[in-house]
Motif scaffolding. Structure first.
Motif: not given
Length: 554
Positions: A20, A51, A224, A236
């Protein structure tokens, strides 16, 4: 900057662009100036979500509203705050090719990992023009380049045109955001084995399964930080699995479908209202509800109306995810750290009793009397102060390990380093939590102190509790109704609302029951622990039961 040569850019992209990636908004202050500290907080926030990368000054980042110097400042901030945490990308499209190249050079010297470029949004109306524009950039940088194929720039490249772009040596792939599913699918099928192709929406994974291709990175979107919290990062998690070829539709339908439906409703409605413009105003306010810095949009974009904000808030809050908890007996499904040391088998209201102590005999008496949390403080020091570290150390050694021993620092000075040092000491003493309170401090000062205090607790299990006082306005202090916002933006684990006055008035004399209930409910929706104190008496139990905070202090 990532350590690769120009001729290694494609290999680096295959190895590094996974999972992500987030699209960062550019946060602004009230005067619409760039909010550097807000950007830093946002990066720390998305890092907690899991992330792996983030892009700045993109269309959602209102790059077109930023001066050249502001774009450079944003890149500098993002590179500096992200270093060692996540990878970074900077968008460098500019109507001036000279400025585009200079932005690319600034990104490289700042430590940005890759560039993104789109059609130059003026004049370019043919694929040949776009090709020459991108090639000029590629010829003047060694950095990896992702091309952004989006109608926001006034021209959309065909899959064949994208294939030609990706034959430029350091053009490593495409963010295919044409909003045309057929274009996205054809691009994946045509060049997806030679270049990194990413369509920034979950529908692509179903098509990938159906047609036999794989997308290894979600590059990039806002989902996210609009769908996840640091305590519960289901989006995520879903993307991490899907980008590895494991499409968990059951998981998505259970945890994410409703959030996605709400997002589609507001995204589509805002885009339609403004005739196709990306909904930065909606995303920024949504992000604020999730604890991100936003600060409104710059003209000619228009912020959501107060009515729209209230509607979005009412629809989003019930859907904000909280961590699941499977421990027996407690109905508390947020702030689960409170349950971990609770000795209760059943707790029908969920409220825990906090008893303040100033010496060891009081601590032992509170423990024997059934207190859930033994809170060390010093009522003789100024308005309220901190107990001696030796007392905390002794209490932590003599009170059973399964019990909470917290530390109150009291009303702290407006000195972030001094407070962070005291907070670190609480962590070293193995306190369950440490409370940091503010009276005569402005919001930004309090936010800075709490943010630095949270950083000081890195590597310790001690939880950070922000505290404001219901009677603060008597002292010219910070509005206590800002407590949830302050706790969220600073990364606190919970909050306490208390009182300072000693004239017989209590908490309910300053904030009515209905407002306290709203504050507590909002805090719980964000996964925060919630505590109320302030000369509370047995006669207040009915009101407290209706409010139902996690903790009641006496």
């Amino acid at each position: 900057m990532a350590g690769y040569r120009k001729d290694e850019a494609q290999d680096w992209a295959w190895e590094s662009l996974k999972g992500q990636w987030s699209t960062l908004v550019t946060p602004f202050n009230q005067d619409k100036s760039y909010d550097e500290e807000g950007m830093r907080r946002n990066i720390r926030h998305i890092h907690k979500l899991g992330t792996v990368g983030a892009g700045c000054t993109w269309a959602m980042g209102e790059f077109w509203s930023l001066t050249f110097d502001e774009r450079c400042r944003v890149m500098d901030t993002v590179a500096d705050e992200s270093r060692g945490k996540i990878l970074t990308g900077a968008h460098v499209t500019h109507t001036s090719t000279k400025d585009m190249i200079e932005l690319a050079h600034r990104a490289e010297t700042s430590g940005i990992d890759l560039l993104m470029v789109a059609s130059p949004y003026m004049v370019a109306k043919t694929e040949d023009q776009v090709f020459e524009y991108v090639k000029l950039l590629a010829d003047n940088t060694d950095m990896a380049i992702m091309f952004y194929n989006s109608p926001q720039f006034g021209f959309v490249m065909s899959p064949q045109g994208l294939k030609r772009l990706c034959q430029i040596p350091n053009v490593v792939g495409v963010k295919e955001a044409s909003f045309n599913q057929q274009t996205s699918i054809e691009t994946h099928l045509l060049i997806g084995k030679q270049s990194v192709i990413s369509t920034p929406d979950e529908w692509i994974f179903h098509k990938a399964n159906e047609l036999g291709f794989q997308q290894q990175v979600m590059f990039a979107n806002t989902s996210d930080w609009r769908f996840d919290t640091p305590e519960c990062n289901r989006y995520v998690q879903f993307i991490d699995k899907a980008t590895k070829g494991d499409l968990d539709t059951e998981f998505y339908n259970k945890y994410l479908k409703d959030l996605k439906a709400l997002s589609d409703k507001w995204w589509g409605g805002t885009v339609k209202k403004y005739s196709g413009v990306l909904p930065a105003s909606m995303c920024k306010y949504w992000g604020e509800l999730m604890g991100m810095a936003g600060g409104g949009v710059r003209s000619p974009l228009i912020d959501l109306t107060d009515e729209e904000k209230e509607t979005l808030k009412s629809e989003l809050l019930p859907l904000i995810p909280t961590a699941e908890h499977t421990g027996s007996g407690s109905s508390r499904d947020h702030a689960v750290w409170l349950n971990e040391k609770s000795s209760r088998d059943t707790d029908f209201s969920g409220m825990m009793l906090l008893v303040s102590v100033q010496d060891m005999p009081e601590a032992i008496e509170a423990d024997m009397g059934g207190a859930d949390i033994i809170d060390v403080k010093n009522l003789q020091e100024a308005l309220v102060g901190s107990g001696h570290p030796n007392l905390v150390d002794e209490a932590r050694k003599k009170i059973p390990a399964e019990k909470h021993v917290s530390v109150t620092l009291g009303v702290v000075p407006n000195q972030a380093g001094t407070v962070a040092m005291a907070v670190r000491a609480a962590g070293m003493l193995n306190a369950t939590s440490v409370k940091v309170g503010f009276c005569e401090a402005d919001y930004e000062t309090a936010l800075d102190i709490l943010t630095q205090s949270k950083e000081a607790l890195y590597g310790y299990d001690t939880k950070l509790i922000g505290s404001l006082f219901a009677d603060n306005l008597l002292f010219g202090g910070l509005e206590p109704r800002l407590m949830v916002k302050l706790a969220r933006e600073s990364g606190c684990d919970g909050f306490l609302i208390d009182t300072l006055t000693k004239d017989g008035r209590n908490l309910f004399d300053f904030i009515p029951e209905n407002e306290l209930r709203d504050i507590v409910m909002e805090g719980k929706s964000y996964g925060l622990s919630t505590a109320l104190s302030g000369h509370l008496k047995l006669s207040d139990l009915d009101e407290l039961a209706r409010i139902n905070p996690d903790i009641v202090g006496v």
